[in-house]
Motif scaffolding. Structure first.
Motif, PDB file in Angstrom:
ATOM      1  N   LYS A 154      12.491 -15.561  10.083  1.00 43.45           N
ATOM      2  CA  LYS A 154      13.380 -15.593  11.242  1.00 43.45           C
ATOM      3  C   LYS A 154      12.808 -16.503  12.328  1.00 43.45           C
ATOM      4  O   LYS A 154      11.598 -16.662  12.446  1.00 43.45           O
ATOM      5  CB  LYS A 154      13.538 -14.188  11.835  1.00 43.45           C
ATOM      6  N   ASP A 182      15.900 -12.561  19.243  1.00 40.36           N
ATOM      7  CA  ASP A 182      16.261 -11.288  18.613  1.00 40.36           C
ATOM      8  C   ASP A 182      17.574 -10.770  19.179  1.00 40.36           C
ATOM      9  O   ASP A 182      18.426 -10.270  18.438  1.00 40.36           O
ATOM     10  CB  ASP A 182      15.151 -10.248  18.831  1.00 40.36           C
ATOM     11  N   GLU A 190      19.753  -8.238  16.851  1.00 43.61           N
ATOM     12  CA  GLU A 190      18.763  -7.257  16.405  1.00 43.61           C
ATOM     13  C   GLU A 190      18.347  -6.303  17.518  1.00 43.61           C
ATOM     14  O   GLU A 190      17.797  -5.246  17.248  1.00 43.61           O
ATOM     15  CB  GLU A 190      17.538  -7.973  15.845  1.00 43.61           C
TER      16      GLU A 190
END
Length: 59
Positions: free
Chosen positions: A2, A45, A50
């Motif tokens: 990521k 994020d 997330e």
């Protein structure tokens, strides 16, 4: 991997460089860079969904 993990690796690299810094100005510069990379990781994020958005509670 990521994108936020890449940013966190960059932050860790900056902290390692800070540990080996010759002087206080260089040390502080690397620490500021590490904080900036961590901020980018946290934002990424959030952008990736997330982390939920920050909720502001009013009294």
């Amino acid at each position: 991997m990521k994108q936020s993990d890449v940013f966190r690796e960059n932050a860790e690299n900056c902290l390692q460089l800070a540990e080996r810094a010759d002087g206080q100005p260089t040390f502080k510069r690397y620490v500021r860079m590490a904080k900036a990379w961590m901020a980018l990781a946290e934002e990424q994020d959030w952008l990736d969904g997330e982390v939920p958005p920050l909720t502001i509670k009013t009294a």
